[in-house]
Enzyme design. Structure first.
Site, mmCIF file in Angstrom:
data_model
loop_
_atom_site.group_PDB
_atom_site.id
_atom_site.type_symbol
_atom_site.label_atom_id
_atom_site.label_comp_id
_atom_site.label_asym_id
_atom_site.label_seq_id
_atom_site.Cartn_x
_atom_site.Cartn_y
_atom_site.Cartn_z
ATOM 1 N N GLY A 1 27.305 50.742 41.281
ATOM 2 C CA GLY A 1 27.534 51.949 40.510
ATOM 3 C C GLY A 1 26.229 52.534 39.990
ATOM 4 O O GLY A 1 25.326 51.798 39.601
ATOM 5 N N ASP B 1 25.396 42.808 39.024
ATOM 6 C CA ASP B 1 25.515 41.449 39.558
ATOM 7 C C ASP B 1 25.835 41.427 41.050
ATOM 8 O O ASP B 1 25.344 40.566 41.785
ATOM 9 C CB ASP B 1 26.530 40.633 38.764
ATOM 10 C CG ASP B 1 27.925 41.258 38.742
ATOM 11 O OD1 ASP B 1 28.094 42.367 39.280
ATOM 12 O OD2 ASP B 1 28.837 40.638 38.177
ATOM 13 N N ASP C 1 27.633 49.062 32.045
ATOM 14 C CA ASP C 1 28.529 48.078 31.430
ATOM 15 C C ASP C 1 27.807 47.096 30.517
ATOM 16 O O ASP C 1 28.432 46.459 29.678
ATOM 17 C CB ASP C 1 29.280 47.293 32.518
ATOM 18 C CG ASP C 1 30.111 48.186 33.416
ATOM 19 O OD1 ASP C 1 30.585 49.237 32.933
ATOM 20 O OD2 ASP C 1 30.276 47.843 34.603
ATOM 21 N N ASP D 1 26.688 44.181 31.212
ATOM 22 C CA ASP D 1 27.396 42.913 31.387
ATOM 23 C C ASP D 1 26.596 41.872 32.161
ATOM 24 O O ASP D 1 27.171 40.947 32.747
ATOM 25 C CB ASP D 1 28.736 43.157 32.092
ATOM 26 C CG ASP D 1 28.577 43.779 33.476
ATOM 27 O OD1 ASP D 1 27.445 44.176 33.833
ATOM 28 O OD2 ASP D 1 29.583 43.876 34.202
ATOM 29 N N THR E 1 23.169 48.938 34.898
ATOM 30 C CA THR E 1 24.606 49.178 34.879
ATOM 31 C C THR E 1 25.000 49.627 33.485
ATOM 32 O O THR E 1 24.506 49.069 32.502
ATOM 33 C CB THR E 1 25.411 47.924 35.264
ATOM 34 O OG1 THR E 1 26.796 48.111 34.911
ATOM 35 C CG2 THR E 1 24.909 46.680 34.554
ATOM 36 N N ARG F 1 28.432 50.967 48.290
ATOM 37 C CA ARG F 1 28.879 49.574 48.371
ATOM 38 C C ARG F 1 29.006 49.196 49.840
ATOM 39 O O ARG F 1 29.391 50.006 50.671
ATOM 40 C CB ARG F 1 30.206 49.401 47.633
ATOM 41 C CG ARG F 1 30.101 49.856 46.172
ATOM 42 C CD ARG F 1 31.357 49.510 45.382
ATOM 43 N NE ARG F 1 31.338 50.152 44.073
ATOM 44 C CZ ARG F 1 30.696 49.697 43.005
ATOM 45 N NH1 ARG F 1 29.998 48.572 43.112
ATOM 46 N NH2 ARG F 1 30.744 50.327 41.858
ATOM 47 N N ARG G 1 34.073 47.551 32.561
ATOM 48 C CA ARG G 1 34.590 46.501 33.420
ATOM 49 C C ARG G 1 35.168 45.381 32.560
ATOM 50 O O ARG G 1 36.073 45.631 31.770
ATOM 51 C CB ARG G 1 33.493 46.008 34.380
ATOM 52 C CG ARG G 1 34.025 45.496 35.681
ATOM 53 C CD ARG G 1 32.966 45.317 36.735
ATOM 54 N NE ARG G 1 31.843 44.505 36.313
ATOM 55 C CZ ARG G 1 30.974 43.958 37.152
ATOM 56 N NH1 ARG G 1 31.114 44.129 38.459
ATOM 57 N NH2 ARG G 1 29.964 43.255 36.696
#
Length: 319
Positions: free
Chosen positions: A11, A103, A127, A129, A125, A72, A171
């Site tokens: 992303g 990741d 996120d 995360d 990202t 992707r 996410r």
């Protein structure tokens, strides 16, 4: 090492362009040639590779998205796809690769490193995360986008005396919801790491209503559930008019904040230093405002930890 490749994968995140710029210019500063790979690992397999010059990355630091674009690629998860990617890199004489992403992107970098091809990961990202770093590129910009949206929603929530459930991205991590909720004074914040049960949320809404509060803002991380489901349950239980806003991909766009531009510049430049100093299979991150380096293998097996002190503070301030 004289030839280095760079790609963005997964992303998109605001600040990726700033990282590409830093990789390119720091690499050239240190005497290397930098090659940009478009469309992530898919582009690597297909050989979409071109040399980047100083001017190639001019006027992009302020732009959202990624100049190199992203995609992707299921094929790159296979041994055949990875080997094809290495063959393309060898064709151009590229000796090392910098991967900017999350990741999933780092798993590809880990596979290449295991096959003897040195890679460095740069965490990007919205996120936030990724283990081993306090912040990822793009998180701060997305956070500010969310805060701006909540400010506007609060205006209409007050005017119509409604409860609003706002679903944000992230996410399986609750950082965006937690930070935005605390920054905007949300009555309740629902995150995967420590979710209030629905009854406690409803009780908090009722207590506020009983003391004359005319509206409520509920922040919901997408990893907890769907906003519409929570909104319907809250309205059924309280009888108060409830609306749901799903912010969606608006959170991934926009010009990066100063924080993200500086972070991306620092991480991108450090990635060049690591590769040219003989490092491989590493991720560069930031902890307590200091750059840190971790093995990608440890990052992928580790777990991002959310700051639960912030969660507790948000509950104390939303009484």
């Amino acid at each position: 090492m004289k030839k280095i490749g760079v790609l963005t994968s997964g992303g998109d995140a605001p600040g990726m362009n700033a990282a590409i710029r830093a990789v390119t210019r720091k690499g050239i500063y240190r005497g290397a040639e930098i090659f940009g790979i478009t469309n992530g690992y898919q582009g690597l397999i297909e050989g979409h590779i071109e040399k980047l010059e100083i001017g190639s990355v001019g006027d992009i630091i302020q732009r959202g998205g990624t100049k190199l674009r992203s995609a992707r690629c299921e094929r790159f998860k296979t041994d055949e796809g990875q080997q094809t990617g290495i063959e393309q890199l060898n064709k151009f004489g590229i000796e090392g690769l910098i991967v900017i992403g999350g990741d999933g992107s780092f798993r590809g970098a880990q596979k290449l490193t295991a096959k003897g091809y040195p890679c460095i990961g740069v965490p990007a990202t919205i996120d936030n995360d990724i283990a081993g770093t306090d912040f990822t590129i793009g998180f701060d910009t997305a956070l500010n986008t969310i805060i701006e949206a909540i400010d506007k929603i609060r205006d209409t929530a007050t005017s119509h005396e409604r409860t609003y459930v706002i679903e944000v991205m992230g996410r399986n991590a609750g950082d965006l919801a937690l930070w935005a909720g605390l920054a905007d004074g949300a009555e309740s914040i629902l995150i995967p790491e420590k979710t209030d049960d629905l009854d406690s949320v409803i009780q908090r809404i009722r207590r506020g209503h009983d003391r004359g509060k005319k509206h409520s803002i509920i922040l919901l991380a997408e990893g907890v559930g769907k906003g519409m489901e929570f909104g319907n349950k809250i309205e059924e239980a309280t009888g108060y008019e409830t609306r749901v806003t799903v912010l969606g991909h608006i959170q991934r766009g926009g010009s990066p904040t100063a924080f993200d531009r500086v972070l991306a510049s620092r991480l991108g430049a450090k990635a060049i230093d690591l590769l040219m100093d003989g490092q491989a299979g590493k991720m560069v991150g930031i902890q307590q405002n200091h750059l840190v380096v971790h093995d990608i293998e440890n990052i992928l097996t580790g777990k991002h930890e959310i700051d639960l002190d912030l969660y507790q503070l948000s509950k104390e301030l939303s009484i």
